[in-house]
Each structure stands twice: as C-alpha cells, then as structure tokens.
Design an enzyme around this catalytic site. Structure first.
Site, short mmCIF file in Angstrom:
data_model
loop_
_atom_site.label_atom_id
_atom_site.label_comp_id
_atom_site.label_asym_id
_atom_site.label_seq_id
_atom_site.Cartn_x
_atom_site.Cartn_y
_atom_site.Cartn_z
N THR A 2 60.09 -10.35 37.20
CA THR A 2 59.26 -10.84 38.30
C THR A 2 59.60 -12.31 38.53
O THR A 2 60.36 -12.91 37.77
CB THR A 2 57.75 -10.76 37.95
OG1 THR A 2 57.42 -11.85 37.07
CG2 THR A 2 57.37 -9.46 37.26
N LYS A 39 62.20 -17.62 35.72
CA LYS A 39 62.46 -18.97 35.22
C LYS A 39 61.19 -19.77 34.99
O LYS A 39 61.25 -20.90 34.50
CB LYS A 39 63.34 -19.73 36.24
CG LYS A 39 64.73 -19.14 36.36
CD LYS A 39 65.42 -19.59 37.62
CE LYS A 39 65.00 -18.83 38.84
NZ LYS A 39 65.61 -17.54 39.07
N LYS A 82 66.15 -24.22 36.87
CA LYS A 82 67.39 -23.92 36.14
C LYS A 82 67.92 -25.17 35.45
O LYS A 82 68.39 -25.10 34.30
CB LYS A 82 68.45 -23.36 37.11
CG LYS A 82 68.08 -22.01 37.66
CD LYS A 82 69.13 -21.50 38.62
CE LYS A 82 68.73 -20.15 39.20
NZ LYS A 82 69.70 -19.61 40.13
N1 LIG Z 1 67.72 -10.90 43.01
C1 LIG Z 1 68.65 -11.55 42.33
O1 LIG Z 1 69.86 -11.46 42.59
C2 LIG Z 1 68.27 -12.40 41.13
C3 LIG Z 1 69.27 -13.06 40.39
C4 LIG Z 1 68.91 -13.81 39.26
C5 LIG Z 1 67.57 -13.90 38.91
N2 LIG Z 1 66.61 -13.28 39.69
C6 LIG Z 1 65.22 -13.41 39.27
O2 LIG Z 1 64.73 -12.12 38.96
C7 LIG Z 1 63.32 -12.07 39.24
C8 LIG Z 1 63.05 -10.86 40.15
O3 LIG Z 1 63.78 -11.04 41.35
P1 LIG Z 1 63.84 -9.86 42.45
O4 LIG Z 1 64.87 -10.29 43.43
O5 LIG Z 1 63.95 -8.56 41.77
O6 LIG Z 1 62.37 -10.00 43.10
P2 LIG Z 1 61.58 -8.89 43.96
O7 LIG Z 1 62.53 -7.92 44.56
O8 LIG Z 1 60.65 -9.63 44.87
O9 LIG Z 1 60.70 -8.11 42.86
C9 LIG Z 1 59.67 -8.75 42.17
C10 LIG Z 1 58.91 -7.68 41.42
O10 LIG Z 1 57.94 -8.34 40.58
C11 LIG Z 1 56.69 -7.65 40.76
N3 LIG Z 1 55.58 -8.51 40.37
C12 LIG Z 1 55.14 -9.64 40.96
N4 LIG Z 1 54.05 -10.12 40.31
C13 LIG Z 1 53.81 -9.27 39.27
C14 LIG Z 1 52.83 -9.20 38.25
N5 LIG Z 1 51.87 -10.12 38.15
N6 LIG Z 1 52.87 -8.17 37.36
C15 LIG Z 1 53.85 -7.22 37.44
N7 LIG Z 1 54.81 -7.22 38.41
C16 LIG Z 1 54.79 -8.23 39.32
C17 LIG Z 1 56.68 -7.26 42.22
O11 LIG Z 1 55.69 -6.29 42.47
P3 LIG Z 1 55.13 -6.06 44.00
O12 LIG Z 1 56.22 -5.35 44.72
O13 LIG Z 1 53.91 -5.23 43.75
O14 LIG Z 1 54.83 -7.42 44.54
C18 LIG Z 1 58.12 -6.73 42.33
O15 LIG Z 1 58.17 -5.41 41.82
C19 LIG Z 1 62.97 -13.42 39.85
O16 LIG Z 1 62.45 -14.26 38.87
C20 LIG Z 1 64.31 -13.95 40.35
O17 LIG Z 1 64.35 -15.35 40.37
C21 LIG Z 1 66.94 -12.53 40.77
#
Ligand SMILES: NC(=O)c1ccc[n+]([C@@H]2O[C@H](COP(=O)([O-])OP(=O)(O)OC[C@H]3O[C@@H](n4cnc5c(N)ncnc54)[C@H](OP(=O)(O)O)[C@@H]3O)[C@@H](O)[C@H]2O)c1
Length: 347
Positions: A99, A123, A222
């Site tokens: 998340t 992070k 970061k």
């Molecule tokens: N995408 C990338 O390429 C990438 C690369 C490196 C790092 N990251 C990191 O990975 C993490 C996730 O990124 P993402 O792109 O996958 O984001 P995303 O698609 O927006 O998914 C976020 C997920 O977290 C859930 N969530 C939010 N609050 C929560 C809580 N309190 N309890 C349980 N689940 C919760 C959301 O649920 P809902 O749908 O119900 O809101 C959703 O399922 C972030 O920290 C991001 O910085 C991402």
C-alpha cells in the site's frame, strides 16, 4: 594392486521447509503483480489473508492467490483489521505491505515487536519521521525494504554492505523516481508536460496520486531511506524540497507546463539535460529538485524509468560507485517484495 577409493553416495535429502505464511495488504498494481507471482511460488509461500482499504479475506490453510481479487469483492471486514494482522499470522509470519498508506506504515514497528517480519514497498515506514524509522531499525533483520528504493535494484543492500565492511559514505546523489525519470526523458518541448503526466498515470507509472511524485515528497522518502541506511540520522526537515507541484493544492497544469518548459529550454541552451535529483552530502545538506546536469554526469545516463544512484565514500572517493537499472514497475517491485519474503523465510 591399485588402491580403490570407495565413495559412498549419501542419499540426497530433500530440504523441506514449511511454507512462509504471509498476509498481503494492498491488492492494487503491485499487489496484483505479487498475487500472480505467488501462484508460481505456492509451495514456498502460504497466503493466509489479503486486504485492501475496505475488505479482507483470510483462510488459515492458505488462499488460492488467483481468487483473492474476486474474493475481496465480498463482505466488508472489521475496521480494526490492521490490529488483527498479528493474530492472522503465526510466529515467523510476514506482512507484505503493498500500500502507500501511512495508517498501515504506522503499524510496522508494532508488528516487528510482535515478532513478525515485514516486506514493504510502502516508503512511509522507514522513510517517514526519524522516531518511526528508529523503532523499525531496531528490528532491521526482519524488515525487507528492497522494494522501497530502486524497486529492488541492489541499492540499499550495497550501501549496507559498504558500511558493514567499514567504509564511510560521504555523499549520495540519485535519480530516484522512475516516474520523473520517464517524464523528463520523454519531454522534448513539443507538448505540454502535464499531458505526459496524464499519459504516465494511464500507463500506471505514477504513484496512486501523481502529485506525490511531482511534489518531490516520494523522492524525499527515498532519499531519507538511502541516507539512513548510509548511517546518517537525516530528518524530514533536513531535506530541502523544490516541488514541481504541491501535494495539498489542485494540480495547476499551466504552472507546471511553464516551469518545466523554461527549465528545459535553459538546460538545452547549455548542452545540459533535466533530471529530478536527490542529493545528500556529509558537508552540504540534503536537497530534492529539478536540476540541469551535464551530459557526462553519471546521473545523465540511462533512459525510460531507470533509476541511477552515485555513492561517494572513503573507498569510492573520486569516482563514485554507480548503480543503475529499472526503478519502477509492478513486476520488479513485486519480485523485490518476494525476494525479501523468501530471504526472511530462510533466515
Ligand atoms: N506501481 C509501481 O510501479 C510501484 C513501484 C515501486 C513502489 N511502489 C509502491 O508500492 C505501493 C503500492 O503501489 P500501487 O501502485 O500498487 O498502488 P495502488 O494500485 O493504488 O494500490 C494500493 C492498494 O493499497 C490498498 N490500501 C490502501 N490503504 C489500505 C489500508 N489501510 N489497508 C489495506 N489496504 C490498503 C488499496 O486498497 P483500495 O483499492 O481499497 O484503496 C489498494 O489495493 C506504494 O507504496 C508505491 O509507492 C509502486
């Protein structure tokens, strides 16, 4: 008579380990890439529960990863589900935080104290306030953070190994946002920067809220994680941030288009290129922001979403150690999370 060497073959013993139990928090872009990988890793990892921000699903004997997303369409779960995580997991279990939630990150230290491991792409754990970082760092061996900086590139690991080998780090500089690297790599002055941002969002390259990238706050987290792993107790307020857009204000497309265009034109006139750079120097403070840099600078190389980090230390005094590679994307991030899960499971 020739001597005969008798070698008795030992029967090969299959090393059977109990599957590592995990709870997955977040089933968005990264969480779903992780679920796909889990289908291949099922004998090694047992998914006992998964949750998004509204719902959760659990089964002590293990969930089928391919059914999780559909199952999360079911009943809403208790609001205190984060408090229940430690009860879902047996000792040695691992919480995977996929998340971007500060509410989830606030639980990291408590889960560690309860004896659980954490593998995180979020992070806001060790990249937030110094007090939170210190509570987490007290359990560093059970905190998998490879996915937080450089999406699994061997960055934090290398910095930690340099320190463990007695080296002292003097400075780090990096292109730490794959999203901003992609945007500035693509930008050629022919169309507004804000249109590229919209395209990056459609492609899933940006943070859930792109202003988190453009504000520089994600890069600051970061830099804090990198510097803290380099042995520097850097606080959030120690980092000067020059944002491209404010996190707490509506997205002003005209302002960001003008800001980037002016900077790009001036850089081009001097044979330079634009990069969004994070820097920390032992003798010069810490800063995050847009920079015009020379073409032969180590941070000028790379393309697309590549991250680049240069580290100066006693060992790498005049020529920095440079680590470069894809620093964004759900696939590499999910792979980094699972690497941490398996490493902690083995340990
Ligand atoms: N995408 C990338 O390429 C990438 C690369 C490196 C790092 N990251 C990191 O990975 C993490 C996730 O990124 P993402 O792109 O996958 O984001 P995303 O698609 O927006 O998914 C976020 C997920 O977290 C859930 N969530 C939010 N609050 C929560 C809580 N309190 N309890 C349980 N689940 C919760 C959301 O649920 P809902 O749908 O119900 O809101 C959703 O399922 C972030 O920290 C991001 O910085 C991402």
């Amino acid at each position: 008579m020739s001597a005969q060497l008798l070698v008795r073959a030992e029967p090969v013993r299959a090393v059977t380990r109990a599957p590592v139990p995990i709870v997955l928090l977040g089933v968005g872009t990264v969480g779903q890439a992780l679920l796909l990988r889990l289908q291949r890793l099922r004998p090694a990892v047992r998914l006992v529960a998964a949750a998004n921000s509204r719902r959760c699903v659990g089964r002590g004997r293990g969930l089928d990863p391919s059914t999780v997303v559909a199952a999360l369409g079911g009943d809403a779960c208790a609001a205190n589900r984060l408090a229940q995580v430690a009860r879902w997991l047996p000792a040695g279990g691992i919480v995977v935080d996929a998340t971007a939630s500060d509410a989830v990150a606030r639980w990291h230290a408590r889960w560690l104290q309860a004896g659980l491991g954490i593998a995180t792409a979020n992070k806001s754990g060790s990249g937030a306030g110094l007090a939170r970082h210190r509570r987490i760092a007290a359990h560093a061996s059970r905190y998998g953070d490879s996915a937080t900086v450089g999406a699994g590139l061997p960055l934090l690991r290398s910095v930690r190994e340099l320190r463990a080998g007695g080296d002292r780090i003097h400075a780090v500089a990096g292109v730490l946002s794959g999203t901003l690297a992609w945007l500035l790599d693509r930008y050629d002055g022919t169309r507004p920067f804000s249109q590229l941002v919209a395209q990056a969002q459609r492609l899933g390259y940006t943070e859930p809220d792109p202003r988190a990238d453009l504000s520089g706050l994600d890069v600051r987290r970061k830099l804090l994680i990198l510097a803290r792993n380099a042995g520097v107790a850097l606080a959030e307020s120690d980092v000067e941030v020059a944002p491209l857009a404010a996190l707490d204000a509506p997205f002003d497309t005209a302002a960001i288009d003008a800001l980037v265009h002016d900077a790009w034109r001036s850089a081009r006139a001097h044979g330079q290129c634009l990069r969004f750079v994070a820097r920390w120097r032992a003798d010069g403070g810490a800063r995050v922001g847009l920079e015009a840099i020379d073409a032969d600078d180590p941070l000028a190389r790379g393309s697309g979403c590549d991250n680049r980090v240069a580290v100066w230390s006693c060992r790498y005094r005049s020529q920095p150690l440079v680590i470069q590679g894809p620093g964004a994307g759900a696939e590499v991030t999910a792979a980094a999370l699972l690497d941490d899960v398996l490493r902690m499971g083995r340990g």
